[in-house]
Design a protein around this motif. Structure first.
Motif: not given
Ligand code: FAD
Ligand code: PYC
Length: 405
Positions: A356-370, A372-377
């Motif tokens: 079920g991850g297609f529906k999450a694509t923009p949200g998951a991508a947005h959170m992964l970038a955050w 990685v960039a900040k080294d915290e979730p």
């Protein structure tokens, strides 16, 4: 007509690897490409490579049935999937690329008392979280989806349905292409046909880069977003993942005129269906029952699914099917994703989206970038840790995952 199409300008260059990057993302699916896009756009990190063993979008992103919804049970999931839905709303404008997001509504059919009770529980939980979801009687379900057979003699009688009106579908390839173009325009390298064979760590345990079919590529940070192959890639860094990989199959019919106005999922009989803008009926199954890295799956699953579709929609009995395919989905014990840091400094993971991850694509991508960039979730992905499988703080979405596992 295609013979006349020559000298088209590529939408992104086919990059060759540099010696080193600030961030390497393993996996050019929608999640990995989207993360690169948000790293560049929102965090100003552009010395980034997205590396794929095949062609971009050729994994589950390009193989899925594109159902988008956010009607999950728990608060943590509601926040994550609704964040994704909010981003879907403006995604075509954000990327200047038509991702053909269509909020045509997703109807989940209840065929027995257990379904009725379970769906009503989800509806109540969703309402508390501000997620739209409504109970329909069989007659109301038929008004919403006229091809549905609600007769009392049906083999799988319809006892009602849960409807999320804000839910729908989008064009999977366009999502990958839109993010790829947006990331590439901001300086991200997209490297295709380049399998990552191992993650390398230095003497202090920190990530130093990845081994690939084209040699070692250095990186300060590595994010693994490799869907069905996550456990293999992570194993090379010494991280054991709580994942099992299964084939999940789908198929399409010959194209016909518009006949099917929404998306219908019937979890009890393991089938879901919508109609693409090309006119094909897009149909999907539950997962195969054995773990495998085959991107094909077994024929009995398809037969079972088509039989179920014909029972629920007798109008489709004589439709001919055009083609079928499979993807490899990575499934966690609680059917929720893992999105965050790992025990290895500089190594991040986004996986376990299962069916079920297609529906999450923009949200998951947005959170992964955050992350990685900040080294915290971010607060939204903070509960989706790897550690929860040790602490027991699970987010059990087996019912809301809706696709038989
Ligand atoms: P992917 O798109 O799979 O990207 C991962 C990439 O990693 C791949 O391109 C792969 O080639 C690459 N990779 C793997 N190993 C390596 C390596 N060693 N080196 C380099 N690259 C590597 N979800 C929904 O929400 N709705 C649906 O209706 C739905 N239907 C589905 C139907 C089917 C048949 C399938 C298979 C899945 C479905 N899903 C659905 C699930 C959804 O497709 C996935 O959860 C989602 O697309 C995952 O996106 P991703 O970007 O993480 O993965
Ligand atoms: O998660 O909604 C979903 C889904 C539908 C088909 C496959 N996954």
């Amino acid at each position: 007509a295609l013979t006349g199409h020559k000298n088209w300008e590529p939408q992104w260059p086919d990059s060759q690897p540099k010696a080193e990057y600030d961030v390497i993302i393993v996996g050019a699916g929608g999640h990995g490409l989207g993360a690169a896009y948000y790293l560049a756009k929102e965090h100003g990190i552009t010395n980034v490579a997205v590396i794929d063993k095949g062609w971009l979008g050729g994994g589950n992103t390009g193989r899925n049935t594109t159902i988008i919804r956010s009607n999950y049970l728990y608060d943590e999931s509601a926040r994550l999937y609704d964040h994704a839905l909010d981003l879907w709303d403006g995604l075509s404008q954000e990327l200047n690329y038509n991702v053909m997001y269509s909020q045509r509504g997703v109807l989940m059919l209840a065929h027995n008392v257990h379904d009725v009770q379970s769906f009503k529980r989800h509806i109540h939980a969703n309402r508390l979280n501000g997620v739209d979801n409504t109970w329909l009687t069989p007659q109301e379900a038929k008004e919403f989806c006229p091809p549905l057979d609600i007769s009392a003699s049906a083999r799988f009688p319809v006892m009602g349905a849960a409807l999320q009106r804000r839910a729908g579908t989008a064009r999977h390839d366009a999502v990958a292409w839109g993010y790829a173009r947006g990331a590439s325009m901001r300086g991200v390298d997209i490297i295709q046909n380049c399998p990552v064979t191992a993650i390398r760590r230095g003497p202090d345990g920190r990530v130093t880069g990845v081994e690939t079919a084209r040699g070692f590529i250095g990186a300060k940070k590595v994010a693994v977003s490799a869907a069905g192959h996550t456990s293999v890639v992570m194993d090379s860094a010494g991280v054991r993942m709580p994942l099992e990989s299964y084939p999940l199959q789908a198929l399409v019919s010959e194209p016909v005129k518009p006949i099917f106005p929404c998306v219908v999922m019937s979890n009890t009989v393991h089938a879901y269906i919508s109609q693409s803008d090309k006119g094909e009926l897009v149909i999907g199954s539950g997962t195969d029952q054995y773990t495998s890295y085959s991107q094909r799956g077994g024929l009995p699953l398809i037969e079972h699914t088509v039989a179920a579709i014909c029972e629920i929609f007798p109008i489709f009995n004589r439709m001919r099917m055009l083609r079928k395919w499979g993807g490899i989905v990575d499934v966690t014990p609680d059917r929720s994703a893992i999105l965050g840091k790992t025990p290895v400094p500089g190594l991040y993971v986004n996986c376990g989206w299962g069916t079920g991850g297609f529906k999450a694509t923009p949200g998951a991508a947005h959170m992964l970038a955050w992350t990685v960039a900040k080294d915290e979730p971010h607060a939204i992905n903070a509960p989706f840790t790897l550690e929860r499988f040790a602490t027991g703080r699970l987010i059990d979405e087996a019912a809301a995952a809706a696709v038989a596992h």
